[in-house]
Scaffold this motif. Sequence first.
Motif, short mmCIF file in Angstrom:
data_model
loop_
_atom_site.label_atom_id
_atom_site.label_comp_id
_atom_site.label_asym_id
_atom_site.label_seq_id
_atom_site.Cartn_x
_atom_site.Cartn_y
_atom_site.Cartn_z
N THR A 1 0.84 -1.20 0.00
CA THR A 1 0.00 0.00 0.00
C THR A 1 0.88 1.25 0.00
O THR A 1 0.66 2.18 -0.78
CB THR A 1 -0.92 -0.02 1.24
OG1 THR A 1 -1.71 -1.21 1.19
CG2 THR A 1 -1.82 1.20 1.31
N LEU B 1 2.56 1.74 -3.34
CA LEU B 1 1.61 2.31 -4.31
C LEU B 1 1.44 3.81 -4.06
O LEU B 1 1.38 4.61 -5.00
CB LEU B 1 0.26 1.59 -4.21
CG LEU B 1 0.21 0.17 -4.77
CD1 LEU B 1 -0.99 -0.60 -4.23
CD2 LEU B 1 0.17 0.18 -6.30
N THR C 1 -9.75 -6.07 -7.69
CA THR C 1 -8.47 -5.94 -7.01
C THR C 1 -8.70 -5.51 -5.57
O THR C 1 -9.85 -5.31 -5.14
CB THR C 1 -7.54 -4.94 -7.72
OG1 THR C 1 -6.28 -4.90 -7.05
CG2 THR C 1 -8.11 -3.52 -7.71
N PHE C 2 -7.61 -5.36 -4.85
CA PHE C 2 -7.66 -4.91 -3.46
C PHE C 2 -7.82 -3.38 -3.43
O PHE C 2 -7.39 -2.69 -4.35
CB PHE C 2 -6.36 -5.33 -2.77
CG PHE C 2 -6.37 -5.09 -1.28
CD1 PHE C 2 -7.32 -5.70 -0.48
CD2 PHE C 2 -5.43 -4.26 -0.70
CE1 PHE C 2 -7.32 -5.48 0.89
CE2 PHE C 2 -5.43 -4.03 0.66
CZ PHE C 2 -6.38 -4.65 1.47
N THR D 1 -5.02 -0.56 -4.39
CA THR D 1 -4.71 -0.22 -5.78
C THR D 1 -5.40 1.09 -6.15
O THR D 1 -4.83 1.93 -6.85
CB THR D 1 -5.18 -1.35 -6.73
OG1 THR D 1 -4.92 -2.61 -6.13
CG2 THR D 1 -4.48 -1.27 -8.07
N VAL E 1 -2.74 -5.32 -12.24
CA VAL E 1 -2.56 -6.22 -11.10
C VAL E 1 -2.34 -7.62 -11.66
O VAL E 1 -3.16 -8.10 -12.46
CB VAL E 1 -3.83 -6.23 -10.21
CG1 VAL E 1 -3.67 -7.21 -9.05
CG2 VAL E 1 -4.14 -4.83 -9.70
N ASP F 1 0.91 -3.35 -9.95
CA ASP F 1 0.61 -3.81 -8.59
C ASP F 1 1.00 -5.29 -8.61
O ASP F 1 0.22 -6.15 -9.02
CB ASP F 1 -0.87 -3.61 -8.25
CG ASP F 1 -1.21 -4.10 -6.84
OD1 ASP F 1 -0.44 -4.93 -6.31
OD2 ASP F 1 -2.24 -3.68 -6.29
N ALA G 1 1.81 -7.01 -6.01
CA ALA G 1 1.70 -7.46 -4.61
C ALA G 1 1.78 -8.98 -4.51
O ALA G 1 2.40 -9.52 -3.59
CB ALA G 1 0.39 -6.97 -4.00
N LYS H 1 1.17 -13.38 1.77
CA LYS H 1 1.81 -13.51 0.46
C LYS H 1 2.85 -14.65 0.49
O LYS H 1 3.06 -15.28 1.51
CB LYS H 1 2.46 -12.17 0.08
CG LYS H 1 1.48 -10.97 0.09
CD LYS H 1 0.32 -11.14 -0.88
CE LYS H 1 -0.34 -9.86 -1.32
NZ LYS H 1 -1.47 -9.37 -0.50
N GLU I 1 4.16 -7.36 7.99
CA GLU I 1 3.76 -6.36 7.01
C GLU I 1 5.05 -5.98 6.29
O GLU I 1 6.12 -5.97 6.90
CB GLU I 1 3.18 -5.12 7.67
CG GLU I 1 2.00 -5.36 8.60
CD GLU I 1 0.65 -5.45 7.89
OE1 GLU I 1 0.60 -5.19 6.66
OE2 GLU I 1 -0.34 -5.79 8.55
N GLY I 2 4.95 -5.62 5.03
CA GLY I 2 6.16 -5.20 4.32
C GLY I 2 5.85 -5.05 2.84
O GLY I 2 4.89 -5.63 2.34
N TYR J 1 -12.02 -10.78 -4.08
CA TYR J 1 -12.41 -9.38 -3.98
C TYR J 1 -13.86 -9.13 -4.36
O TYR J 1 -14.31 -9.58 -5.40
CB TYR J 1 -11.55 -8.53 -4.93
CG TYR J 1 -10.08 -8.69 -4.71
CD1 TYR J 1 -9.51 -8.38 -3.48
CD2 TYR J 1 -9.26 -9.14 -5.74
CE1 TYR J 1 -8.15 -8.52 -3.28
CE2 TYR J 1 -7.90 -9.28 -5.54
CZ TYR J 1 -7.36 -8.97 -4.31
OH TYR J 1 -6.02 -9.11 -4.12
C1 LIG Z 1 -1.96 -7.76 -0.72
C2 LIG Z 1 -2.27 -6.81 -1.81
C3 LIG Z 1 -2.10 -5.42 -1.65
C4 LIG Z 1 -1.74 -4.80 -0.34
O1 LIG Z 1 -0.54 -5.20 0.17
P1 LIG Z 1 -0.08 -4.68 1.61
O2 LIG Z 1 1.35 -5.06 1.70
O3 LIG Z 1 -0.94 -5.39 2.62
O4 LIG Z 1 -0.29 -3.21 1.64
C5 LIG Z 1 -2.32 -4.60 -2.74
N1 LIG Z 1 -2.71 -5.09 -3.92
C6 LIG Z 1 -2.91 -6.42 -4.12
C7 LIG Z 1 -3.32 -6.91 -5.46
C8 LIG Z 1 -2.71 -7.31 -3.05
O5 LIG Z 1 -2.92 -8.62 -3.25
#
Ligand SMILES: *Cc1c(COP(=O)(O)O)cnc(C)c1O
Length: 382
Positions: free
Chosen positions: A55, A58, A79-80, A83, A125, A151, A153, A180, A186-187, A319
């Motif tokens: 986050t 981004l 998406t989350f 984004t 994404v 993105d 992530a 992940k 967190e990171g 989502y």
């Molecule tokens: C997990 C995720 C995020 C957020 O990641 P954080 O490290 O928790 O901020 C953003 N976009 C997508 C597509 C994700 O899967």
Amino acid sequence: MIVLSKPYLTGKEIEYIGEALQKQTSGNGAFTKKCQSFLQEKYGFRKALFTPSCTDALEMAAILLDIKDGDEVIIPSFTFVSTANAFILRGAKIVFADSLPHHPNIDTAAIEQHITPQTKAIVVVHYAGMAVDMDKVMALADKYKLFVVEDAAQAIDAYYKNKPLGSFGHFSCFSFHETKNIVSGEGGLLVINDEKFSGRAEIIWEKGTNRAAFIRGEVDKYGWVDIGSSFLPSELTAAFLYAQLEKIDYIQQRRKEIWDYYYEKLSTAVSLYDVLLPAVPEYATHNAHIFYLICNSPEQREYLTRTLKKAGIQAFFHYPPLHFSKFHLQTHKPEVLPHAVKYSEQLIRLPLYVGLERDEQNFVISEVASALSEYIGPPARK
Ligand SMILES: *Cc1c(COP(=O)(O)O)cnc(C)c1O
């Protein structure tokens, strides 16, 4: 209970965190540098900055792109929230694009339809660590002079035509959140692929100061030179991440074994009941981040979710489409993005983590197969 996801610990985390406690706990120390260099070397990223989350990465990308009131940013609806939020915080108008008919990723043809003179950036994404068609995205960016943010992530150690995801966009953002593949609680990571943003990226990272240049001895004092924020994670987090990065090949190999086994063992059962396995694009080498099925109706997905839950198996949707969110609908009319809605209503994720034992996985597979065979409900949606 078989959970959806469980972080794998390599055993070195405590030792490295202990080392950080002795040396330096605040950010941009030895472990941060080791993590950044590791990722730059392994994946050929030009410059990588470790951040507290994807986050935050981004948000840094949005600041670096100078996103302002009225700029339009095209993102997928499936998406989350981060984004979208990262760009909304800078005043952007978010324009949602639909997913592909056969894949949750953004439909690159839909992107072009949404481009206007106000469009500033495209954010793609790589869902489930499966590549978006980056040649097409970069060609659009060239044609209309737009910026691209990946993105990524979910996309560490995943590839597009054998080139690592995260190395295509002007910026790319990775996550090391507990859910992940590679974790640090967190990171996150901001990858800067366009040299001209490197200097400013470091300044924004260091709260708007040129402290990073000062630490390298390039300037003899540091001060306030730009906007910025607290985008440096502590060395404790970097130490945790470094322990994980050392084992990335093992983690990836285990996840792929589990993913491939699901794919092989479920192919017969799902084809009998009109359920789809992930359609991996031919240009993508994915990273086994998510194993999902696409049910043939929302009702069938609900039945499967409920039946697995009764058997002690966590299997979840992903989502809700952002274009239908309460927040977005306060200021926008509902748009019609049928594929994003389909994935939100029909996609289900199965347990996938390094510690998932073969007998547990066999149990999940047999429960999925028997739930699908028992289900009687509305006919398949076509
Ligand atoms: C997990 C995720 C995020 C957020 O990641 P954080 O490290 O928790 O901020 C953003 N976009 C997508 C597509 C994700 O899967």
